[in-house]
Design a protein around this motif. Structure first.
Motif, PDB file in Angstrom:
ATOM      1  N   THR A 199     -25.242  -2.333 -47.313  1.00  0.00           N
ATOM      2  CA  THR A 199     -24.373  -3.467 -47.618  1.00  0.00           C
ATOM      3  C   THR A 199     -25.159  -4.747 -47.426  1.00  0.00           C
ATOM      4  O   THR A 199     -26.143  -4.786 -46.710  1.00  0.00           O
ATOM      5  N   THR A 200     -24.696  -5.796 -48.097  1.00  0.00           N
ATOM      6  CA  THR A 200     -25.399  -7.057 -47.946  1.00  0.00           C
ATOM      7  C   THR A 200     -24.722  -7.945 -46.918  1.00  0.00           C
ATOM      8  O   THR A 200     -25.361  -8.771 -46.292  1.00  0.00           O
ATOM      9  N   VAL A 201     -23.433  -7.766 -46.765  1.00  0.00           N
ATOM     10  CA  VAL A 201     -22.736  -8.639 -45.818  1.00  0.00           C
ATOM     11  C   VAL A 201     -22.322  -7.849 -44.581  1.00  0.00           C
ATOM     12  O   VAL A 201     -22.010  -6.663 -44.642  1.00  0.00           O
ATOM     13  N   TYR A 202     -22.327  -8.540 -43.489  1.00  0.00           N
ATOM     14  CA  TYR A 202     -21.797  -7.989 -42.238  1.00  0.00           C
ATOM     15  C   TYR A 202     -20.280  -8.219 -42.256  1.00  0.00           C
ATOM     16  O   TYR A 202     -19.819  -9.302 -42.591  1.00  0.00           O
ATOM     17  N   ASP A 203     -19.530  -7.177 -41.923  1.00  0.00           N
ATOM     18  CA  ASP A 203     -18.081  -7.236 -42.091  1.00  0.00           C
ATOM     19  C   ASP A 203     -17.350  -6.942 -40.776  1.00  0.00           C
ATOM     20  O   ASP A 203     -17.123  -5.774 -40.444  1.00  0.00           O
ATOM     21  N   PRO A 204     -16.968  -7.980 -40.046  1.00  0.00           N
ATOM     22  CA  PRO A 204     -16.274  -7.718 -38.772  1.00  0.00           C
ATOM     23  C   PRO A 204     -14.887  -7.105 -38.944  1.00  0.00           C
ATOM     24  O   PRO A 204     -14.290  -6.656 -37.960  1.00  0.00           O
ATOM     25  N   THR A 205     -14.386  -7.045 -40.198  1.00  0.00           N
ATOM     26  CA  THR A 205     -13.077  -6.403 -40.397  1.00  0.00           C
ATOM     27  C   THR A 205     -13.222  -4.915 -40.755  1.00  0.00           C
ATOM     28  O   THR A 205     -12.230  -4.245 -41.038  1.00  0.00           O
ATOM     29  N   SER A 206     -14.462  -4.412 -40.749  1.00  0.00           N
ATOM     30  CA  SER A 206     -14.680  -3.008 -41.115  1.00  0.00           C
ATOM     31  C   SER A 206     -14.023  -2.058 -40.121  1.00  0.00           C
ATOM     32  O   SER A 206     -14.035  -2.301 -38.905  1.00  0.00           O
ATOM     33  N   ILE A 207     -13.533  -0.944 -40.627  1.00  0.00           N
ATOM     34  CA  ILE A 207     -12.989   0.111 -39.764  1.00  0.00           C
ATOM     35  C   ILE A 207     -14.109   0.697 -38.898  1.00  0.00           C
ATOM     36  O   ILE A 207     -13.845   1.332 -37.875  1.00  0.00           O
ATOM     37  N   MET A 208     -15.366   0.450 -39.290  1.00  0.00           N
ATOM     38  CA  MET A 208     -16.495   1.008 -38.565  1.00  0.00           C
ATOM     39  C   MET A 208     -16.994   0.080 -37.456  1.00  0.00           C
ATOM     40  O   MET A 208     -18.045   0.318 -36.858  1.00  0.00           O
ATOM     41  N   HIS A 209     -16.263  -0.977 -37.189  1.00  0.00           N
ATOM     42  CA  HIS A 209     -16.637  -1.938 -36.138  1.00  0.00           C
ATOM     43  C   HIS A 209     -15.908  -1.590 -34.852  1.00  0.00           C
ATOM     44  O   HIS A 209     -14.718  -1.266 -34.879  1.00  0.00           O
ATOM     45  N   TYR A 210     -16.595  -1.628 -33.726  1.00  0.00           N
ATOM     46  CA  TYR A 210     -15.905  -1.505 -32.431  1.00  0.00           C
ATOM     47  C   TYR A 210     -15.039  -2.748 -32.218  1.00  0.00           C
ATOM     48  O   TYR A 210     -15.430  -3.853 -32.618  1.00  0.00           O
ATOM     49  N   PRO A 211     -13.905  -2.594 -31.523  1.00  0.00           N
ATOM     50  CA  PRO A 211     -13.226  -3.799 -31.043  1.00  0.00           C
ATOM     51  C   PRO A 211     -14.075  -4.431 -29.936  1.00  0.00           C
ATOM     52  O   PRO A 211     -14.692  -3.718 -29.145  1.00  0.00           O
ATOM     53  N   ILE A 212     -14.140  -5.743 -29.924  1.00  0.00           N
ATOM     54  CA  ILE A 212     -14.946  -6.445 -28.920  1.00  0.00           C
ATOM     55  C   ILE A 212     -14.102  -7.571 -28.326  1.00  0.00           C
ATOM     56  O   ILE A 212     -13.696  -8.482 -29.057  1.00  0.00           O
ATOM     57  N   SER A 213     -13.837  -7.472 -27.053  1.00  0.00           N
ATOM     58  CA  SER A 213     -12.983  -8.504 -26.445  1.00  0.00           C
ATOM     59  C   SER A 213     -13.806  -9.741 -26.127  1.00  0.00           C
ATOM     60  O   SER A 213     -15.036  -9.694 -25.992  1.00  0.00           O
TER      61      SER A 213
END
Ligand SMILES: [Zn+2]
Length: 242
Positions: free
Chosen positions: A197-211
């Motif tokens: 992918t070219t963009v980083y996607d913080p809404t991806s299902i593959m992202h950990y939640p980060i508080s």
């Protein structure tokens, strides 16, 4: 309810086997001509996507109940419109993807690395209870790995303002993860070849939640519960319908 365990990828025992299996399955997993990076053992970095249009047989090993199994199948099928793979949910225990559902851990092999697991071994575990509100999101995430997707928070362009000491403390006290496990599963950035992918996607299902407590400044990621546009876009690119 208990907090869910963060997902861990099952790495291949042997990088060379992983490489050969991935390229044999789908030649486009091969590293690009430009030096895309090599791992510490000198093996070229490769992706692990399945061959387009193939059938993926999905088996459940000892599912606790048919309701539990059906809940997982329902969530897995959410991926179907974005991929050209045929998902075949079989009744026996022989499958390309072999799912166990034993609490509490969530983990999966990435894509073709599933072929390196023994025939009686699982390739994925869904440890989250089907009654847990995070169940569907967890299945979507783990099946993303089964399709060959990596962790988005390790995207080469992720620029997360980690508060590293706080992250080590939190993962140690909450999940007994060592510093090395945190480095490997959170901080280590991946090669471009792996994410495609070219963009980083913080809404991806593959992202950990980060508080917010785990970052500096005002920066956090909620637990994503649905597939993002980019999740679907990436899978359409890898497994195009036409
Ligand atoms: Zn994961």
């Amino acid at each position: 309810m208990l907090n869910e365990q963060p997902c861990k990828i099952i790495g291949p025992l042997n990088e060379q086997d992983s490489y050969e299996t991935a390229i044999n399955e789908n030649p486009s997993n091969a590293p690009t001509a430009s030096p895309g990076g090599r791992n510490k053992r000198g093996v070229a970095i490769h992706s692990k996507f399945w061959a387009s249009h193939r059938t993926l047989k999905i088996a459940f090993l000892n599912p606790p109940s048919s309701t539990h199994r059906e809940a997982a199948i329902k969530a897995i099928k959410v991926w179907q419109p974005s991929i050209n793979l045929k998902l075949d949910f079989v009744n026996g225990t022989e499958g390309d993807i072999r799912i166990t559902m034993e609490p509490p851990l969530n983990y999966s092999a990435i894509g073709t690395d599933a072929m390196l697991r023994g025939p009686d071994e699982n390739t994925m575990n869904i440890g989250t209870d089907p009654e847990h509100p995070g169940f569907e999101a967890t299945v979507l995430h783990e099946f993303g790995h089964a399709l060959g997707m990596q962790h988005e928070h390790q995207h080469p362009k992720a620029d997360i303002p980690w508060n590293k000491p706080a992250v080590y403390d939190f993962y140690l006290s909450a999940y007994q993860w060592s510093k090395e496990e945190v480095d490997h599963n959170l901080f280590k950035l991946l090669e471009d070849k792996l994410t495609r992918t070219t963009v980083y996607d913080p809404t991806s299902i593959m992202h950990y939640p980060i508080s917010n407590e785990l970052t500096t400044g005002d920066w956090s990621v909620q637990k994503n519960t649905i597939l993002s546009q980019n999740d679907r876009r990436l899978m359409r690119k890898i497994y195009p319908k036409q």
